[in-house]
Structures are given as C-alpha cells and as structure tokens.
Design a protein around this motif. Structure first.
Motif, PDB file in Angstrom:
ATOM      1  N   LEU A  68       0.848  -1.261   0.072  1.00  0.00           N
ATOM      2  CA  LEU A  68       0.005   0.065  -0.117  1.00  0.00           C
ATOM      3  C   LEU A  68       0.780   1.208  -0.136  1.00  0.00           C
ATOM      4  N   SER A  69       1.826   1.179   0.787  1.00  0.00           N
ATOM      5  CA  SER A  69       3.018   2.295   0.945  1.00  0.00           C
ATOM      6  C   SER A  69       3.576   2.704  -0.622  1.00  0.00           C
ATOM      7  N   ASP A  70       3.410   1.335  -1.298  1.00  0.00           N
ATOM      8  CA  ASP A  70       3.806   1.557  -2.711  1.00  0.00           C
ATOM      9  C   ASP A  70       2.935   2.280  -3.781  1.00  0.00           C
ATOM     10  N   VAL A  71       1.817   1.803  -3.556  1.00  0.00           N
ATOM     11  CA  VAL A  71       0.797   2.577  -4.188  1.00  0.00           C
ATOM     12  C   VAL A  71       0.894   4.020  -4.071  1.00  0.00           C
ATOM     13  N   LEU A  72       1.182   4.332  -2.840  1.00  0.00           N
ATOM     14  CA  LEU A  72       1.226   5.781  -2.545  1.00  0.00           C
ATOM     15  C   LEU A  72       2.537   6.567  -2.978  1.00  0.00           C
ATOM     16  N   GLY A  73       3.534   5.631  -2.780  1.00  0.00           N
ATOM     17  CA  GLY A  73       4.748   5.786  -3.531  1.00  0.00           C
ATOM     18  C   GLY A  73       4.651   6.285  -5.053  1.00  0.00           C
ATOM     19  N   ALA A 108      10.841   7.870   0.236  1.00  0.00           N
ATOM     20  CA  ALA A 108      11.628   7.398   1.126  1.00  0.00           C
ATOM     21  C   ALA A 108      11.066   7.508   2.474  1.00  0.00           C
ATOM     22  N   LEU A 109      10.402   8.558   2.930  1.00  0.00           N
ATOM     23  CA  LEU A 109       9.899   8.568   4.096  1.00  0.00           C
ATOM     24  C   LEU A 109       8.588   7.782   4.375  1.00  0.00           C
ATOM     25  N   LEU A 110       7.774   7.538   3.018  1.00  0.00           N
ATOM     26  CA  LEU A 110       6.614   6.828   3.244  1.00  0.00           C
ATOM     27  C   LEU A 110       7.168   5.110   3.511  1.00  0.00           C
ATOM     28  N   VAL A 113       8.104   4.734   7.305  1.00  0.00           N
ATOM     29  CA  VAL A 113       6.935   4.633   8.065  1.00  0.00           C
ATOM     30  C   VAL A 113       6.285   3.221   8.127  1.00  0.00           C
ATOM     31  N   ALA A 114       6.255   2.690   6.749  1.00  0.00           N
ATOM     32  CA  ALA A 114       5.654   1.312   6.456  1.00  0.00           C
ATOM     33  C   ALA A 114       6.469   0.288   7.166  1.00  0.00           C
ATOM     34  N   LEU A 115       7.850   0.413   7.246  1.00  0.00           N
ATOM     35  CA  LEU A 115       8.685  -0.299   8.205  1.00  0.00           C
ATOM     36  C   LEU A 115       8.568  -0.428   9.482  1.00  0.00           C
ATOM     37  N   GLY A 116       8.313   0.840  10.148  1.00  0.00           N
ATOM     38  CA  GLY A 116       7.914   0.787  11.671  1.00  0.00           C
ATOM     39  C   GLY A 116       6.658  -0.022  11.885  1.00  0.00           C
ATOM     40  N   ALA A 117       5.602   0.187  10.959  1.00  0.00           N
ATOM     41  CA  ALA A 117       4.414  -0.604  11.197  1.00  0.00           C
ATOM     42  C   ALA A 117       4.776  -2.202  11.025  1.00  0.00           C
ATOM     43  N   ILE A 118       5.584  -2.470  10.238  1.00  0.00           N
ATOM     44  CA  ILE A 118       5.886  -3.931   9.858  1.00  0.00           C
ATOM     45  C   ILE A 118       6.470  -4.518  11.365  1.00  0.00           C
ATOM     46  N   VAL A 119       7.632  -3.760  11.642  1.00  0.00           N
ATOM     47  CA  VAL A 119       8.132  -4.379  12.722  1.00  0.00           C
ATOM     48  C   VAL A 119       7.488  -4.296  14.101  1.00  0.00           C
ATOM     49  N   LEU A 120       6.600  -3.282  14.328  1.00  0.00           N
ATOM     50  CA  LEU A 120       5.693  -3.262  15.455  1.00  0.00           C
ATOM     51  C   LEU A 120       4.744  -4.496  15.416  1.00  0.00           C
ATOM     52  N   ALA A 121       4.072  -4.554  14.073  1.00  0.00           N
ATOM     53  CA  ALA A 121       3.187  -5.705  14.103  1.00  0.00           C
ATOM     54  C   ALA A 121       4.046  -7.245  14.654  1.00  0.00           C
ATOM     55  N   ALA A 122       5.142  -7.205  14.032  1.00  0.00           N
ATOM     56  CA  ALA A 122       6.076  -8.452  14.068  1.00  0.00           C
ATOM     57  C   ALA A 122       6.415  -8.681  15.654  1.00  0.00           C
ATOM     58  N   ALA A 123       6.924  -7.678  16.101  1.00  0.00           N
ATOM     59  CA  ALA A 123       7.216  -7.553  17.589  1.00  0.00           C
ATOM     60  C   ALA A 123       6.120  -8.192  18.494  1.00  0.00           C
ATOM     61  N   GLN A 124       4.959  -7.663  18.293  1.00  0.00           N
ATOM     62  CA  GLN A 124       3.729  -8.196  18.849  1.00  0.00           C
ATOM     63  C   GLN A 124       3.284  -9.636  18.831  1.00  0.00           C
TER      64      GLN A 124
END
Length: 322
Positions: A68-73, A108-110, A113-124
């Motif tokens: 999805l971040s790609d589509v935005l990108g 790059a910033l998008l 942000v996507a990375l942060g979301a992925i890592v958070l979900a994985a950590a949980q």
C-alpha cells in the motif's frame, strides 16, 4: 514544440539530454507505467490484506501494508512527473520540476513509516504467536512476486537517469523480495509447523527495505539541499570552464538540481581580454549540456573579476593554516 526538438537533434542521441521538447517524449511511457502499476498494486493490496486476515499471517499483512505504501509512492512519483510538466510561471520560474525531488524524499519517508508498522506488528506477534495458514500465505505472496516484478519492469528503463523513477523502481523490487520472503515463510510454516517463522520473516523483510530506503533518503535530502547531483563531478565542470579560450579564472561555480533529471549551473568567468561575444556563451552552454548534461547554464563574464570565491581552492586553505 516539434521544431525545437529537431533543433536539438544531435544532442539527443547523446546519453539522456533533456531538451525542452524532450521532457514530453519518455514521459508518456512512464504515465502508462504508473497507471498500470497503481491499478495492479491496489487490486493486489486488497486481496492480500483480506487473505492476511483469513490466514492470520502478520507477514502477509506486513506485505500488504508495504504494498500500500508502494501505491502511495507510485502516486506521489507520478504526481511529481505530471507537475514537472507544468509551464513556468512568474512565481515558479522553473515550473514545478522540483516536485520530483520532493516526491523522491516523500517516497523514502513513506517507506520508513511502512517499516515501523511492519516491525511493530511483528514484535507483537513474537510475544503471542498465532496459528498461521502456511499454504494461503505462500500462494498469495507468490502472486505478489508476479505483480511487483511486472511493475518494476515498467520502470526499468528510466531508473538510471532519474532518482524519482528509481524510487518507484526500488519500491517495486523491494516488494518482490518481500513477497519472496513471505512465500518462503509460508512454506517453512507448512513444513515445520512453527508459527514464529512468520514474524521473523517480516522483520527480515523490514531490514532489507530499510537498507534500500536509506540511499534513496540520503540522495533525495542532498537534492533538496541543492547538492551537486551525484553523477556530476564538480572539479571536472570547473576545469572545463577554466580551460575555455580566454578564461583566466573561474569563480562562484554553483551546480544544483532543478528536478531529479535537470541540472542548473551558474558561474563567473574572468576574461581579461574583454567580453568574448554571444557565440562563446552559446558554445560554452552546448559543451556543458553535452559533457555534463547540465541543461540550464548561466555564465557571468567579468573583465577584472573580484576575488571572492566561496569555495577556496586547496592551496588557499593550506596557506591559512601556517
């Protein structure tokens, strides 16, 4: 327009010169690439998110979020290409070409942000592993590889010359790699029955994307700050101007990106014999265009020349130290 392009004829075959008529030529191809890429990816994101929920796979959801971040990108990059074609105005005297730099930066910033979301979900997920349907995960992600490779290929042509297109291209390549990782995760879960593989893979994916994004972020920040574009060697440009006939000294040489594909230069040439005439200036501009792909050069000719260069040469620096 056509007349203008013919007149640029010879310099066209030469690498990637952007005459004024030129910016419209390759653009249509990328317009199609952007439209197809956005449509393909949007459809896939919807499917992937749906299956991610059904299969309880955080890796699939991570991949969907990333897609999805790609589509935005892609949308951002495309918007910039479109804005970059707008004619210059009294307020934006260079037109809106600089939006391509902002787009690369936003891209790059998008991604970050996507990375942060992925890592958070994985950590949980690591904390509370949940059963994952390996088969669904693999099949959906395999389709993802196809979608992303197809989209990346659309941007294969323009990626070397334009960091904005490169941003779009990298995005898609990163995605294909991500999907491949997810396929492997799905198969591994099927074989071993270990559910923790899913979040681990999504973190590995995130690390990979971060590594790619960092370069894009650095280069787009440099461009935003008016740094000399990476493909241009400042010293060589300076020497090329210095060795023009009749030039005694060169100072105030500034080179900066107007957009991700077009470069501007200003310089003061000290020419004690007097003003060399307009032909000299025209030839100097043609030389800059052909050798360095600098399409917008403004040269100021000085007869005496004030010694005031902001960039001291090395010898000057050494004498200061003693």
């Amino acid at each position: 327009m056509a007349g203008h392009t013919h007149h640029h004829g010879h310099s066209h075959g030469h690498g990637h010169s952007h005459g004024h008529g030129h910016s419209h030529a390759p653009a249509s191809g990328h317009d199609r690439a952007f439209a197809i890429g956005i449509a393909l990816n949007l459809g896939f994101v919807a499917a992937e998110a749906g299956f991610g929920f059904i299969a309880h796979s955080v890796a699939l959801l991570a991949d969907a979020g990333h897609n999805l971040s790609d589509v935005l990108g892609l949308a951002v990059a495309w918007g910039a290409v479109a804005l970059g074609r707008r004619a210059a105005s009294k307020r934006f005297t260079y037109g809106l070409k600089g939006t391509t730099i902002l787009a690369a930066l936003t891209n790059a910033l998008l991604l970050l942000v996507a990375l942060g979301a992925i890592v958070l979900a994985a950590a949980q997920r690591m904390a509370v592993p949940a059963p994952v349907e390996g088969e669904t995960v693999s099949i959906v992600a395999a389709i993802g590889i196809v979608v992303n490779v197809a989209t990346a290929l659309l941007f294969l042509r323009g990626r070397d010359k334009d960091i904005n297109i490169r941003g779009a291209f990298l995005h898609m390549v990163a995605d294909a790699a991500v999907s491949a990782g997810v396929v492997v995760a799905g198969l591994a879960i099927l074989w071993t029955g270990e559910y923790w593989i899913d979040p681990i893979v999504s973190i590995a994916i995130a690390a990979l994307i971060f590594w790619q994004t960092w370069g894009l972020l650095r280069e787009s920040v440099e461009m935003s700050l008016g740094a000399v574009p990476r493909q241009i060697d400042y010293d060589k440009v300076r020497m090329a101007l210095r060795t023009l006939p009749g030039v005694a000294r060169v100072h105030h040489v500034h080179i900066w990106p107007m957009s991700t594909t077009e470069t501007v230069l200003t310089a003061h040439l000290v020419m004690p014999e007097g003003h060399p005439g307009d032909d000299f200036l025209g030839e100097a501009q043609t030389m800059l265009k052909q050798r360095f792909d600098i399409g917008h050069a403004t040269l100021q000719v000085e007869i005496i020349g004030s010694e005031g260069d902001q960039l001291p040469c090395a010898p000057a620096l050494e004498t200061h130290q003693h």
